[in-house]
Scaffold this motif. Structure first.
Motif, PDB file in Angstrom:
ATOM      1  N   LEU A 176       0.839  -1.208   0.000  1.00 49.39           N
ATOM      2  CA  LEU A 176       0.000   0.000   0.000  1.00 49.39           C
ATOM      3  C   LEU A 176       0.871   1.254   0.000  1.00 49.39           C
ATOM      4  N   ALA A 179       3.647   1.512  -1.596  1.00 42.75           N
ATOM      5  CA  ALA A 179       4.041   1.677  -3.001  1.00 42.75           C
ATOM      6  C   ALA A 179       2.886   2.274  -3.806  1.00 42.75           C
ATOM      7  N   PHE A 180       1.651   1.841  -3.522  1.00 35.40           N
ATOM      8  CA  PHE A 180       0.483   2.375  -4.242  1.00 35.40           C
ATOM      9  C   PHE A 180       0.290   3.870  -3.960  1.00 35.40           C
ATOM     10  N   GLU A 181       0.851   4.315  -2.845  1.00 32.68           N
ATOM     11  CA  GLU A 181       0.755   5.725  -2.450  1.00 32.68           C
ATOM     12  C   GLU A 181       1.272   6.659  -3.553  1.00 32.68           C
ATOM     13  N   ALA A 182       2.198   6.150  -4.374  1.00 35.49           N
ATOM     14  CA  ALA A 182       2.761   6.956  -5.466  1.00 35.49           C
ATOM     15  C   ALA A 182       1.670   7.451  -6.413  1.00 35.49           C
ATOM     16  N   LEU A 183       0.519   6.793  -6.423  1.00 36.85           N
ATOM     17  CA  LEU A 183      -0.574   7.203  -7.310  1.00 36.85           C
ATOM     18  C   LEU A 183      -1.118   8.586  -6.952  1.00 36.85           C
ATOM     19  N   ASP A 184      -0.820   9.049  -5.726  1.00 34.29           N
ATOM     20  CA  ASP A 184      -1.247  10.397  -5.327  1.00 34.29           C
ATOM     21  C   ASP A 184      -0.700  11.465  -6.267  1.00 34.29           C
ATOM     22  N   GLU A 185       0.464  11.183  -6.866  1.00 36.90           N
ATOM     23  CA  GLU A 185       1.107  12.169  -7.737  1.00 36.90           C
ATOM     24  C   GLU A 185       0.489  12.222  -9.136  1.00 36.90           C
ATOM     25  N   VAL A 186      -0.406  11.298  -9.436  1.00 35.49           N
ATOM     26  CA  VAL A 186      -0.974  11.236 -10.785  1.00 35.49           C
ATOM     27  C   VAL A 186      -1.979  12.368 -10.969  1.00 35.49           C
ATOM     28  N   PRO A 187      -1.816  13.172 -12.038  1.00 34.11           N
ATOM     29  CA  PRO A 187      -2.767  14.254 -12.272  1.00 34.11           C
ATOM     30  C   PRO A 187      -4.141  13.707 -12.686  1.00 34.11           C
ATOM     31  N   GLU A 188      -5.171  14.445 -12.381  1.00 29.64           N
ATOM     32  CA  GLU A 188      -6.495  14.052 -12.854  1.00 29.64           C
ATOM     33  C   GLU A 188      -6.472  14.086 -14.378  1.00 29.64           C
ATOM     34  N   THR A 189      -6.926  13.040 -15.015  1.00 23.52           N
ATOM     35  CA  THR A 189      -6.789  12.934 -16.463  1.00 23.52           C
ATOM     36  C   THR A 189      -8.141  12.629 -17.089  1.00 23.52           C
ATOM     37  N   ASP A 190      -8.422  13.327 -18.187  1.00 24.38           N
ATOM     38  CA  ASP A 190      -9.674  13.060 -18.908  1.00 24.38           C
ATOM     39  C   ASP A 190      -9.643  11.661 -19.484  1.00 24.38           C
ATOM     40  N   ARG A 191     -10.727  10.959 -19.345  1.00 23.50           N
ATOM     41  CA  ARG A 191     -10.781   9.622 -19.924  1.00 23.50           C
ATOM     42  C   ARG A 191     -11.666   9.657 -21.151  1.00 23.50           C
ATOM     43  N   GLU A 192     -11.010   9.461 -22.297  1.00 24.24           N
ATOM     44  CA  GLU A 192     -11.784   9.470 -23.541  1.00 24.24           C
ATOM     45  C   GLU A 192     -12.439   8.099 -23.691  1.00 24.24           C
ATOM     46  N   GLU A 194       2.035   0.453 -10.458  1.00 22.77           N
ATOM     47  CA  GLU A 194       1.141   0.586  -9.298  1.00 22.77           C
ATOM     48  C   GLU A 194      -0.312   0.632  -9.769  1.00 22.77           C
ATOM     49  N   LYS A 239      -7.665   6.899  -8.711  1.00 29.10           N
ATOM     50  CA  LYS A 239      -6.355   7.406  -9.127  1.00 29.10           C
ATOM     51  C   LYS A 239      -5.714   6.463 -10.149  1.00 29.10           C
ATOM     52  N   ASP A 254      -7.113   7.228 -13.446  1.00 31.47           N
ATOM     53  CA  ASP A 254      -6.468   8.435 -13.982  1.00 31.47           C
ATOM     54  C   ASP A 254      -5.122   8.079 -14.602  1.00 31.47           C
ATOM     55  N   ALA A 276      -5.486   6.392 -17.966  1.00 30.24           N
ATOM     56  CA  ALA A 276      -5.787   7.338 -19.047  1.00 30.24           C
ATOM     57  C   ALA A 276      -4.537   8.133 -19.439  1.00 30.24           C
ATOM     58  N   TRP A 277      -3.733   8.470 -18.436  1.00 31.63           N
ATOM     59  CA  TRP A 277      -2.503   9.229 -18.673  1.00 31.63           C
ATOM     60  C   TRP A 277      -1.506   8.391 -19.486  1.00 31.63           C
TER      61      TRP A 277
END
Lengths: 92, 426
Positions: free
Chosen positions: A38, A40-53, B260, B329, B332, B335-336
């Motif tokens: 968990l 390691a999964f914390e790194a996902l916090d850095e992912v920007p919100e991204t539009d999903r086409e 991840e 997340k 997201d 998608a990225w």
């Protein structure tokens, strides 16, 4: 101890939700491993919100009767059956 | 028959007398349903389970005249990178003694590498065809999502997985892909490649012509890799350059988070998919008690430790209070990753990286350290998140004789491009 740490009670609670009995050794190992994983999964916090086409297409077909499994075929792998039906555990 | 423990069962299934695969043997991973022949998924849960129907790919193999020599060993339900989590014992690597064959389709790659079968089918959820192909020194293709029907494939993570071919040459793998590809009304996620600007003449694309081919090399996928692997990778790129290809480096910042995101999504889908194993319609009888007790006993007895770990983590990631933090997340990130790959593929025909950042691990080394095993999938998992096709071809060997795979990733439905590029090497 980080925020990601889960304790043995939490592991047991998740196992209960997932309907999997665990032995004590498993609870102990999972408690330690889940903390690491968990974190390691914390790194996902850095992912920007991204539009999903979403590229979606309707794939529904007309609801027509087709050949399916026979009752015998459907039951052939069941550990227990009765009168042509699956036999499950008692409800209460 | 070799003793790599690569087969779970060796029941022979004969195909039609004539067809493009007549006279050839195609081993099938044991999570692909074969009518009348046990299909275990490498799990004690499905010990003795005999499917009443064939997977679409198995029907197509039989129609094409192939002989199926047996069902191959695999990580339980596809969950592993080493083929050591099988309830039927670990598989050995015929190409590197004492090392794992990679996973989860380790049995399929091993029988092909050992020459016990001409070709094999695996399934690739996060690298499970490409990793064992790389570790065993053979060729593996993970098709574009939707190219091959998943009907009859026992689901682990539906949104990520595809059935793919493993063979000793790119041309053979392409030939097998040609047989199994194409839309199927029983899998609503299949699509017709002909409506996406291409066709199914994959084998003809294996002409080795890379003159003018543009390769993009994502630096992020080389950064953490083992030195010996990186060296062998560049040797392969040099060889492609010598044949007329050119390369440039590309940035794919999103892939730093791909592994991840992959595990969160795969575990979440697994926690839902594997809910069907309750010991009533199939599986281990849960014995006495009420519904919940009986199910929990069935699942304790039937599932191995890696499967329990993933189902539990997936249950956790989807549970109230954690869904937004992990699952949302991860979507997201997915998608990225998709955007990043699409952009990089506007300036390059294919993207090249080592298939695995490490050479095959020693047997028994990975089981106690799940996180390290997960991180070994760093280069393969982004491709599944992006729904793209990829091929692993032998890049050569390290100085100590360990196989290294080169991964080539193409645009959606760009199978012919990666087959052509890969055929310059194998």
């Amino acid at each position: 101890m980080s925020d990601n740490a889960v304790d043995g009670d939490e592991v047991a609670h998740i196992a209960d939700l997932a309907r999997i009995d665990l032995d004590d050794g498993e609870v102990e190992r999972f408690t330690e491993q889940f903390g690491e994983i968990l974190a390691a999964f914390e790194a996902l916090d850095e992912v920007p919100e991204t539009d999903r086409e979403a590229d979606l297409t309707n794939v529904m077909r007309p609801d027509e009767v087709r050949e399916g499994l026979t009752q015998e075929e459907a039951l052939q792998n069941a550990p227990d059956s009765e009168a042509g039906q699956f036999k499950g555990p008692k409800v209460s | 028959m070799t003793d790599y423990n690569a087969y779970i069962a060796t029941d022979t299934i004969e195909g039609a007398d004539d067809g493009p695969l007549a006279g050839r043997t195609v081993a099938v991973k044991d999570n692909i349903s074969t009518k009348g022949v046990q299909t275990t998924c490498g799990s004690a849960m499905l010990d003795g389970y005999v499917p009443p129907y064939d997977a679409t790919v198995v029907e197509r193999l039989k129609d094409a005249g192939a002989t199926i020599p047996g069902k191959t060993n695999m990580d339980e339900f596809g969950m592993g990178t080493t083929t050591e989590t099988s309830a039927y014992g670990a598989v050995e690597n015929p190409a590197a003694e004492g090392r794992v064959p990679g996973g989860s389709s380790g049995g399929s790659a091993a029988v092909v590498a050992a020459g016990d079968a001409d070709m094999a089918l695996g399934s690739d959820t996060g690298g499970s065809v490409r990793c064992p192909a790389a570790f065993c020194g053979v060729v593996g293709i993970k098709p574009t999502y939707g190219l091959v029907s998943r009907y009859g494939l026992v689901a682990y993570a539906n949104s990520l997985e595809q059935i793919g071919p493993i063979a000793r040459s790119v041309e053979d793998a392409a030939e097998l892909l040609e047989v199994i590809a194409g839309p199927d009304e029983r899998d609503g996620t299949t699509r017709d490649a002909r409506e996406h600007g291409t066709d199914y003449d994959f084998a003809a694309a294996a002409d080795g012509d890379v003159d003018g081919l543009s390769l993009g090399v994502p630096t992020e996928l080389l950064d953490g890799a083992d030195e010996r692997v990186v060296e062998t990778f560049w040797d392969a790129i040099d060889e492609l350059e010598a044949q007329g290809a050119s390369y440039h480096e590309v940035d794919l910042p999103s892939v730093e988070h791909a592994v991840e995101a992959y595990y969160v999504i795969a575990m979440s889908e697994a926690s839902s998919n594997l809910a069907r194993f309750d010991g009533v319609r199939y599986g281990q009888d849960g014995g006495e008690g009420n519904w919940n007790e009986s199910f929990a006993q069935s699942r304790e007895a039937g599932f191995g430790e890696e499967v329990k770990r993933r189902v539990l983590l997936g249950t956790y990631a989807l549970s109230a209070g954690y869904h937004d933090k992990y699952y949302k997340k991860a979507q997201d990130a997915r998608a990225w990753v998709k955007q990043d790959f699409d952009e990089a593929l506007t300036d390059a025909d294919v993207l090249a990286s080592p298939t695995m950042p490490v050479p095959p691990m020693k047997r028994g080394e990975s089981l106690d350290d799940p996180l390290t095993m997960y991180l070994a999938d760093a280069n393969t998992t982004p491709v599944n998140l992006a729904n793209l096709p990829a091929i692993s071809v032998p890049a050569g060997e390290t100085d100590d004789g360990l196989p290294v795979g080169l991964q080539l990733v193409g645009p959606a439905f760009g199978e012919k491009t990666i087959i052509r590029a890969g055929s310059a090497l194998a």
